[in-house]
Each structure stands twice: as structure tokens, then as C-alpha cells.
Design a protein around this motif. Structure first.
Motif, PDB file in Angstrom:
ATOM      1  N   MET A   1       5.510  -6.290   4.445  1.00 55.93           N
ATOM      2  CA  MET A   1       6.004  -4.974   4.078  1.00 55.93           C
ATOM      3  C   MET A   1       7.028  -5.098   2.947  1.00 55.93           C
ATOM      4  O   MET A   1       7.094  -4.223   2.091  1.00 55.93           O
ATOM      5  N   GLN A   2       7.804  -6.178   2.969  1.00 50.58           N
ATOM      6  CA  GLN A   2       8.780  -6.367   1.893  1.00 50.58           C
ATOM      7  C   GLN A   2       8.092  -6.605   0.557  1.00 50.58           C
ATOM      8  O   GLN A   2       8.574  -6.144  -0.481  1.00 50.58           O
ATOM      9  N   GLU A   3       6.948  -7.296   0.586  1.00 50.52           N
ATOM     10  CA  GLU A   3       6.200  -7.515  -0.649  1.00 50.52           C
ATOM     11  C   GLU A   3       5.672  -6.195  -1.203  1.00 50.52           C
ATOM     12  O   GLU A   3       5.676  -5.977  -2.419  1.00 50.52           O
ATOM     13  N   ILE A   4       5.243  -5.318  -0.315  1.00 49.07           N
ATOM     14  CA  ILE A   4       4.764  -4.000  -0.733  1.00 49.07           C
ATOM     15  C   ILE A   4       5.900  -3.224  -1.382  1.00 49.07           C
ATOM     16  O   ILE A   4       5.730  -2.617  -2.445  1.00 49.07           O
ATOM     17  N   ARG A   5       7.085  -3.263  -0.740  1.00 47.75           N
ATOM     18  CA  ARG A   5       8.247  -2.570  -1.309  1.00 47.75           C
ATOM     19  C   ARG A   5       8.596  -3.122  -2.689  1.00 47.75           C
ATOM     20  O   ARG A   5       8.821  -2.363  -3.632  1.00 47.75           O
ATOM     21  N   ASP A   6       8.596  -4.451  -2.814  1.00 51.02           N
ATOM     22  CA  ASP A   6       8.923  -5.067  -4.100  1.00 51.02           C
ATOM     23  C   ASP A   6       7.905  -4.679  -5.171  1.00 51.02           C
ATOM     24  O   ASP A   6       8.265  -4.410  -6.323  1.00 51.02           O
ATOM     25  N   ASN A   7       6.633  -4.640  -4.783  1.00 46.83           N
ATOM     26  CA  ASN A   7       5.585  -4.240  -5.722  1.00 46.83           C
ATOM     27  C   ASN A   7       5.766  -2.790  -6.162  1.00 46.83           C
ATOM     28  O   ASN A   7       5.606  -2.463  -7.335  1.00 46.83           O
ATOM     29  N   LEU A   8       6.103  -1.932  -5.211  1.00 48.25           N
ATOM     30  CA  LEU A   8       6.331  -0.521  -5.544  1.00 48.25           C
ATOM     31  C   LEU A   8       7.501  -0.371  -6.517  1.00 48.25           C
ATOM     32  O   LEU A   8       7.432   0.429  -7.459  1.00 48.25           O
ATOM     33  N   LEU A   9       8.565  -1.137  -6.307  1.00 43.93           N
ATOM     34  CA  LEU A   9       9.716  -1.079  -7.219  1.00 43.93           C
ATOM     35  C   LEU A   9       9.303  -1.490  -8.639  1.00 43.93           C
ATOM     36  O   LEU A   9       9.714  -0.856  -9.618  1.00 43.93           O
ATOM     37  N   ALA A  10       8.481  -2.527  -8.731  1.00 44.00           N
ATOM     38  CA  ALA A  10       8.020  -2.972 -10.052  1.00 44.00           C
ATOM     39  C   ALA A  10       7.129  -1.907 -10.696  1.00 44.00           C
ATOM     40  O   ALA A  10       7.234  -1.652 -11.901  1.00 44.00           O
ATOM     41  N   ARG A  11       6.279  -1.289  -9.907  1.00 44.63           N
ATOM     42  CA  ARG A  11       5.394  -0.254 -10.447  1.00 44.63           C
ATOM     43  C   ARG A  11       6.183   0.986 -10.870  1.00 44.63           C
ATOM     44  O   ARG A  11       5.842   1.634 -11.865  1.00 44.63           O
ATOM     45  N   ILE A  12       7.244   1.313 -10.127  1.00 47.35           N
ATOM     46  CA  ILE A  12       8.096   2.448 -10.515  1.00 47.35           C
ATOM     47  C   ILE A  12       8.766   2.152 -11.852  1.00 47.35           C
ATOM     48  O   ILE A  12       8.809   3.006 -12.742  1.00 47.35           O
ATOM     49  N   ALA A  13       9.279   0.936 -12.010  1.00 50.55           N
ATOM     50  CA  ALA A  13       9.931   0.561 -13.266  1.00 50.55           C
ATOM     51  C   ALA A  13       8.941   0.665 -14.422  1.00 50.55           C
ATOM     52  O   ALA A  13       9.280   1.177 -15.505  1.00 50.55           O
ATOM     53  N   GLU A  14       7.713   0.203 -14.209  1.00 52.67           N
ATOM     54  CA  GLU A  14       6.696   0.291 -15.267  1.00 52.67           C
ATOM     55  C   GLU A  14       6.381   1.750 -15.597  1.00 52.67           C
ATOM     56  O   GLU A  14       6.298   2.119 -16.769  1.00 52.67           O
ATOM     57  N   ALA A  15       6.207   2.569 -14.560  1.00 48.90           N
ATOM     58  CA  ALA A  15       5.883   3.985 -14.787  1.00 48.90           C
ATOM     59  C   ALA A  15       7.019   4.696 -15.520  1.00 48.90           C
ATOM     60  O   ALA A  15       6.775   5.562 -16.363  1.00 48.90           O
ATOM     61  N   GLU A  16       8.263   4.322 -15.227  1.00 52.28           N
ATOM     62  CA  GLU A  16       9.399   4.922 -15.938  1.00 52.28           C
ATOM     63  C   GLU A  16       9.414   4.486 -17.403  1.00 52.28           C
ATOM     64  O   GLU A  16       9.683   5.298 -18.287  1.00 52.28           O
ATOM     65  N   ARG A  17       9.115   3.204 -17.649  1.00 50.33           N
ATOM     66  CA  ARG A  17       9.054   2.719 -19.039  1.00 50.33           C
ATOM     67  C   ARG A  17       7.956   3.422 -19.832  1.00 50.33           C
ATOM     68  O   ARG A  17       8.123   3.728 -21.005  1.00 50.33           O
ATOM     69  N   GLU A  18       6.843   3.657 -19.177  1.00 49.06           N
ATOM     70  CA  GLU A  18       5.695   4.279 -19.837  1.00 49.06           C
ATOM     71  C   GLU A  18       5.786   5.807 -19.856  1.00 49.06           C
ATOM     72  O   GLU A  18       4.908   6.463 -20.400  1.00 49.06           O
ATOM     73  N   ASP A  19       6.842   6.348 -19.240  1.00 48.45           N
ATOM     74  CA  ASP A  19       7.066   7.793 -19.177  1.00 48.45           C
ATOM     75  C   ASP A  19       5.904   8.526 -18.492  1.00 48.45           C
ATOM     76  O   ASP A  19       5.303   9.439 -19.047  1.00 48.45           O
ATOM     77  N   TRP A  20       5.611   8.064 -17.270  1.00 49.36           N
ATOM     78  CA  TRP A  20       4.589   8.682 -16.428  1.00 49.36           C
ATOM     79  C   TRP A  20       5.273   9.350 -15.245  1.00 49.36           C
ATOM     80  O   TRP A  20       5.308   8.807 -14.136  1.00 49.36           O
ATOM     81  N   PRO A  21       5.851  10.529 -15.413  1.00 49.31           N
ATOM     82  CA  PRO A  21       6.645  11.156 -14.350  1.00 49.31           C
ATOM     83  C   PRO A  21       5.864  11.424 -13.063  1.00 49.31           C
ATOM     84  O   PRO A  21       6.402  11.267 -11.960  1.00 49.31           O
ATOM     85  N   GLY A  22       4.604  11.819 -13.182  1.00 52.52           N
ATOM     86  CA  GLY A  22       3.817  12.061 -11.972  1.00 52.52           C
ATOM     87  C   GLY A  22       3.606  10.801 -11.162  1.00 52.52           C
ATOM     88  O   GLY A  22       3.685  10.804  -9.928  1.00 52.52           O
ATOM     89  N   GLU A  23       3.358   9.711 -11.861  1.00 54.18           N
ATOM     90  CA  GLU A  23       3.165   8.412 -11.202  1.00 54.18           C
ATOM     91  C   GLU A  23       4.468   7.965 -10.533  1.00 54.18           C
ATOM     92  O   GLU A  23       4.457   7.439  -9.412  1.00 54.18           O
ATOM     93  N   VAL A  24       5.604   8.188 -11.221  1.00 62.29           N
ATOM     94  CA  VAL A  24       6.904   7.807 -10.667  1.00 62.29           C
ATOM     95  C   VAL A  24       7.137   8.532  -9.348  1.00 62.29           C
ATOM     96  O   VAL A  24       7.545   7.918  -8.348  1.00 62.29           O
ATOM     97  N   GLU A  25       6.869   9.823  -9.316  1.00 62.30           N
ATOM     98  CA  GLU A  25       7.104  10.605  -8.102  1.00 62.30           C
ATOM     99  C   GLU A  25       6.229  10.127  -6.941  1.00 62.30           C
ATOM    100  O   GLU A  25       6.684   9.993  -5.811  1.00 62.30           O
TER     101      GLU A  25
END
Length: 63
Positions: A1-25
Motif C-alpha cells: 500500500m505504501q508503494e501505491i501511495r508513493d506512486n500516486l504522489l509521483a503521478r500527482i507531481a507529474e500531472a501538476e508539471r504537465e498542467d493536467w488539473p483533472g488528472e491531479v484531482e
């Protein structure tokens, strides 16, 4: 479960960099669920252990 959380954090950071607000939410909602599950697991692991004692035989029992 911690790996899933870490992966989600990385994906959120990527979505924020790429300016994908729907994906971030959507990812933040998934992250909240993962963190809730981790907290639930943590609470379960902190419950007190019940000591049942050592089994004994009754004085009238013959083996």
C-alpha cells in the motif's frame, strides 16, 4: 500500500508539471483513499494483544 501511495504522489507531481488539473484531482482522491487504508492498517496493528494464558488439564483428566 505504501508503494501505491508513493506512486500516486509521483503521478500527482507529474500531472501538476504537465498542467493536467483533472488528472491531479482524480489522483488526489485516490491518494486520500490509499492514506485512509494505510491509517486503518496502522490502527489494526496497534490493537492490544490478548494473552490467553497456558492451557492446563483438569485434575480429573487422565491421559
Amino acid at each position: 500500500m505504501q508503494e501505491i501511495r508513493d506512486n500516486l504522489l509521483a503521478r500527482i507531481a507529474e500531472a501538476e508539471r504537465e498542467d493536467w488539473p483533472g488528472e491531479v484531482e482524480g489522483l488526489k482522491a485516490s491518494l486520500a483513499g490509499a492514506e485512509d487504508k494505510l491509517a486503518q492498517i496502522d490502527r489494526q496493528s496497534q490493537k492490544a494483544t490478548i494473552i490467553l494464558g497456558v492451557p492446563t488439564t483438569r485434575s480429573g483428566d487422565v491421559e
